[in-house]
Design a protein around this motif. Structure first.
Motif, short mmCIF file in Angstrom:
data_model
loop_
_atom_site.label_atom_id
_atom_site.label_comp_id
_atom_site.label_asym_id
_atom_site.label_seq_id
_atom_site.Cartn_x
_atom_site.Cartn_y
_atom_site.Cartn_z
N THR A 182 0.84 -1.20 0.00
CA THR A 182 0.00 0.00 0.00
C THR A 182 0.87 1.23 0.00
OG1 THR A 182 -0.10 0.22 2.40
CG2 THR A 182 -1.71 -1.23 1.39
N GLY A 183 0.23 2.37 -0.29
CA GLY A 183 0.95 3.64 -0.33
C GLY A 183 0.87 4.39 0.97
N THR A 184 1.01 3.73 2.08
CA THR A 184 0.87 4.39 3.39
C THR A 184 2.11 5.21 3.72
OG1 THR A 184 -0.40 2.47 4.13
CG2 THR A 184 0.33 4.03 5.82
N GLU A 185 1.88 6.47 4.09
CA GLU A 185 2.96 7.32 4.58
C GLU A 185 2.83 7.43 6.09
OE1 GLU A 185 4.12 12.01 4.71
OE2 GLU A 185 3.44 11.23 2.79
N CYS A 186 3.89 7.11 6.81
CA CYS A 186 3.89 7.16 8.27
C CYS A 186 4.75 8.33 8.73
CB CYS A 186 4.40 5.86 8.86
SG CYS A 186 3.37 4.43 8.44
N VAL A 194 1.36 0.52 -8.06
CA VAL A 194 0.53 1.66 -8.45
C VAL A 194 1.44 2.88 -8.57
CG1 VAL A 194 -1.42 3.13 -7.84
CG2 VAL A 194 -1.47 0.68 -7.28
N LYS A 195 1.47 3.46 -9.75
CA LYS A 195 2.42 4.55 -10.02
C LYS A 195 2.24 5.70 -9.05
CE LYS A 195 4.16 7.46 -13.75
NZ LYS A 195 4.00 7.85 -15.17
N GLU A 196 1.00 6.00 -8.67
CA GLU A 196 0.75 7.12 -7.78
C GLU A 196 1.46 6.94 -6.44
OE1 GLU A 196 -0.34 10.61 -6.16
OE2 GLU A 196 -0.43 10.00 -8.25
N PHE A 243 8.64 9.98 -4.35
CA PHE A 243 9.52 10.87 -5.11
C PHE A 243 9.16 12.34 -4.88
CE2 PHE A 243 10.46 7.14 -8.05
CZ PHE A 243 11.73 6.95 -7.49
N ARG A 244 7.84 12.63 -4.78
CA ARG A 244 7.45 14.02 -4.46
C ARG A 244 7.96 14.43 -3.09
NH1 ARG A 244 2.47 12.73 -7.15
NH2 ARG A 244 1.50 12.22 -5.16
#
Length: 804
Positions: free
Chosen positions: A82-86, A239-241, A247-248
């Motif tokens: 998943t794209g989870t940011e902690c 998932v590219k996003e 990277f952002r």
């Protein structure tokens, strides 16, 4: 904030800004790049210092963060996609520890499921509101895991496990997930009474798979002084996003430091996403050298000689000169420390730390991943000193071996394991950096960035002051000096004028597009073409016949050849009128623009200062214009006079047509036969004159005008520098009458400029002294910025005789 930590640095931002403002005030310095200074200052004054952990999935980012904090906060299972940011920030006290959870939306979850299905080759659509559809996807994922022999046996199996977790997480948390927006819950809203309870919820793969962001607030000394640890999605996300989230973040100006967690120890080389990560990290000027390079999962190289050699070559070549390079095994190091707090009574963590992973289907006990790695370390790593005679028995289960070995060797073995894992060395380095090195290094960066700017300002102010003080300080001395410069000034004016004339001439004759000269010549071309078309369209044999007959009143008969001759004279003379008129326009406009350009130049203002007039420049240019116009008019007449002579082609390509015209017109002596031949005569004239006019306007005449301008203007430009020297006596006489006021104004301007420079120096020295005091408070005396010494100015004044 800086002022709260270091009182001597309370005005650091203001002092730095004063130096940048001084730079902007100076025309020669205002374009100096100050972005690095601004970035360094922003880092020092920021309330947070963001340390971003970035790397591929399964590289061990979360495990390393858990090891740093000494507690199991983040989910660290392999294949978690998943794209989870902690985000882990500081809590002022233990009772203020908390967690804030942000859930994915249904739309985001659907995108993740579709991406995983595409990667796994699972056909069919995705309908989150259909239990049958979700059950089908889970069965497909389960079959992929079964065929691989377990969820950790292949990358595909890890992705299939991630798909299972994502679907289970959606089903378990459906009431908290909105269709389009992201729901945000503080831990008390979810009925969690402690950070650890909330962390346990978030850490479970089922729940963490549907979390977009997790914000932890922990009471840990490492997080003081605004330190924030950020765990990001994998840079090789399906998932590219999710990849772009990381990277952002790396490119964000708020990022202060980056921990690059690399898989080279297990992969043998840098992957393409890892190379991109390193490039983007280097490209962000806000990060600079604040980068930790961690080659995690180093234990895999202990059992593979080729992997170990490839890792050593990579570190020794690409990372040899970089600071902060570490090799770690997050799995062994982190869980090794946790196991230190267990005992035989809970089977060294099997019944506590690893309780969930030990539970298997049908009551069968599973062997945790750490236990496998621990036994491999004991039996095959070659790391243990000879004093450890650890026996791994084939007839015992993994868990039985684990419990027995720890019962026999206990704490010393765990300490050796933790040391070999490299986790403690990495943890100590990070803590030392954040608590001891970070702030001094930030100030060193600022001082290094300011140093060249300060040197440039110092040099500029000294040169300015030297220039002012080297000028005469008394009126009579200055008058004498100004009068002594007259000859040199006249010569400079003459040379500048000459050079400027040549430049303006070159711009015109070089045929630069969109210049006024070019437009004027194009107007001439258009006028010639239009006039020729008009003459041919209105051509009348009757008119030409009358004109020829009027030339010979004694005769009533006009020869056919006489009609052609008269037509040639008529067209040539009419075109001459146009060519002369437009040539004069070209010349007149050129000189109007030339005089206008001359009058805007500094040398023109200077000659007015010396003579009270322009020294006859405009009058001479107007006389020159008249001469050029006369010359160009003669050239135009000569050009059109040649139109009277027919081109040779008229007797070759059209000889048959010409013969027909002549024969047709000669059949009788009356006028009617000539009228019948008018179309043929028109065609004959058109063919002849179109070629003549075309040659003129496209090939020859532009060069004629250019050369005429060249001859006259260059001659004038060469003569004027000598001619202007004849005005010396007039200039001296005029200046003696006007110089008193000018000298007084100049003396006053010098005094004012001197005061302004001294005021800049005072501002500069005050700002630099404030910054230096801040650096001294940090024991960074070696980074002191240069002051501007007034002694240098005093010595300058002494050498020039002092002030009035």
């Amino acid at each position: 904030m800086v002022q709260l930590l270091i009182p001597a640095c309370a005005k650091l931002a203001d002092n730095t800004q004063k130096i940048l403002d001084l730079l902007k005030q100076e025309p020669t310095l205002r374009h100096t790049d100050t972005t690095m200074v601004q970035a360094s200052l922003r880092k020092i004054t920021s309330t947070s210092f963001e340390v971003v952990f970035a790397g591929a999935f399964s590289a061990g980012k979360s495990m390393l963060i858990n090891a740093l904090l000494g507690r199991e906060l983040l989910y660290s299972a392999e294949g978690h996609a998943t794209g989870t940011e902690c985000r882990i920030a500081y809590a002022e006290s233990p009772d203020r520890e908390r967690v804030v959870l942000t859930f994915l939306s249904e739309k985001e979850i659907k995108n993740l499921v579709e991406a995983l299905c595409q990667e796994l080759g699972i056909p069919g659509g995705v309908n989150l509101h259909s239990d049958d559809s979700l059950e089908r996807l889970q069965l497909e994922a389960k079959e992929i895991i079964r065929q691989a022999g377990g969820e950790n046996q292949s990358e595909k199996a890890k992705r299939a496990n991630a798909l299972q977790l994502l679907i289970k997480g959606y089903l378990a948390n459906r009431e908290r997930i909105q269709p389009e927006s992201n729901s945000i819950f503080a831990m008390d809203k979810l009925n969690f009474s402690s950070l650890q309870e909330a962390a346990n919820y978030a850490r479970r793969g089922v729940n963490s798979s549907v979390l977009k962001k997790i914000e932890y607030y922990c009471h840990d000394p490492m997080l003081e002084d605004g330190n924030v640890i950020i765990d990001t999605p994998g840079i090789d996300a399906p998932v590219k996003e999710d990849t772009q989230i990381t990277f952002r973040k790396i490119e964000d100006p708020d990022v202060s430091a980056v921990v690059c967690v690399l898989k080279s120890a297990s992969a043998g080389e840098l992957t393409a996403p890892e190379t991109e990560l390193l490039e983007k990290t280097k490209a962000n000027p806000n990060i600079r050298d604040r980068v930790f390079y961690v080659f995690n999962r180093v234990d895999e190289t202990w059992y593979n000689t080729q992997l170990r050699q490839r890792l050593e070559r990579l570190i020794n070549s690409d990372f040899r000169n970089l600071p902060r390079v570490y090799t770690t095994s997050g799995l062994l190091g982190f869980y090794g420390k946790l196991v230190q707090n267990t005992s035989y009574h809970d089977r060294f963590g099997l019944d506590s730390v690893f309780a969930e992973s030990v539970k298997g289907e049908g009551g069968k006990e599973e062997t945790p991943q750490f236990v496998y790695a621990f036994l491999n370390y004991c039996a095959n790593s070659g790391k243990l000193p000879s004093s450890f005679r650890v026996d791994v028995r084939s007839y015992e289960t993994g868990n039985e071996n684990y419990v027995r070995i720890l019962q026999e060797w206990g704490t010393p073995l765990l300490q050796q394991l933790i040391w070999d894992s490299g986790i403690e060395q990495f943890r100590e380095a990070v803590i030392r950096y954040l608590r001891e090195e970070k702030r001094p290094l930030l100030f060193i960066n600022l001082a290094d960035d300011l140093q060249p700017l300060c040197i440039a300002l110092q040099k500029h102010c000294l040169e300015q002051y030297q220039g002012v003080t080297s000028q005469p300080q008394e009126a009579e001395t200055m008058k004498s000096q100004e009068l002594g410069k007259i000859g040199q000034q006249l010569q400079s004016i003459g040379l500048a004028y000459s050079k400027h004339l040549q430049e303006e001439l070159n711009k015109a004759v070089a045929s630069e597009l969109n210049t006024s000269y070019e437009k004027d010549y194009r107007a001439l071309q258009a006028a010639m073409v239009a006039r020729l078309d008009e003459l041919l369209a209105n051509f009348s044999v009757a008119d030409v016949h009358r004109r020829a007959q009027a030339s010979h009143p004694r005769n009533s008969t006009v020869p056919v050849m006489g009609i052609l001759v008269e037509a040639f004279y008529y067209l040539a003379n009419e075109l001459e009128v146009v060519l002369v008129e437009y040539s004069r326009r070209v010349v007149a406009n050129f000189f109007d623009q030339l005089i206008d350009a001359v009058q805007k130049q500094d040398y023109y203002k200077e000659i007015y200062r010396l003579l009270g007039n322009d020294g006859g420049i405009e009058a001479e240019l107007r006389q020159l214009q008249q001469r050029v116009e006369i010359a160009i008019e003669n050239e135009a007449k000569t050009e059109c006079d040649r139109y009277v002579r027919e081109r040779p082609e008229i007797y070759t390509a059209t000889v048959w047509q010409l013969r027909s015209v002549l024969q047709q017109s000669c059949r009788s002596f009356d006028f009617d036969s000539m009228i019948e031949a008018e179309p043929a005569i028109k065609q004959l004239l058109k063919m002849d004159f179109e070629q003549k006019v075309g040659d003129t306007i496209k090939r020859t005449y532009r060069q004629t005008i250019n050369q005429t301008l060249n001859d006259h203007i260059l001659k004038h430009a060469q003569e004027y520098p000598h001619q202007i020297l004849n005005y010396y006596d007039r200039a001296r006489s005029y200046l003696e009458q006007t110089l008193d006021k000018e000298v007084q104004e100049k003396l006053e301007a010098n005094r004012k400029l001197q005061q302004e420079i001294l005021a800049k120096v005072d501002t500069y020295n005050a700002a630099v002294s404030g910054i230096n005091a801040c650096l001294q408070a940090l024991q960074l005396d070696r980074k002191q910025l240069p002051l501007i010494s007034l002694d240098e100015f005093e010595s300058t004044e002494t050498s020039t005789g002092g002030e009035e």
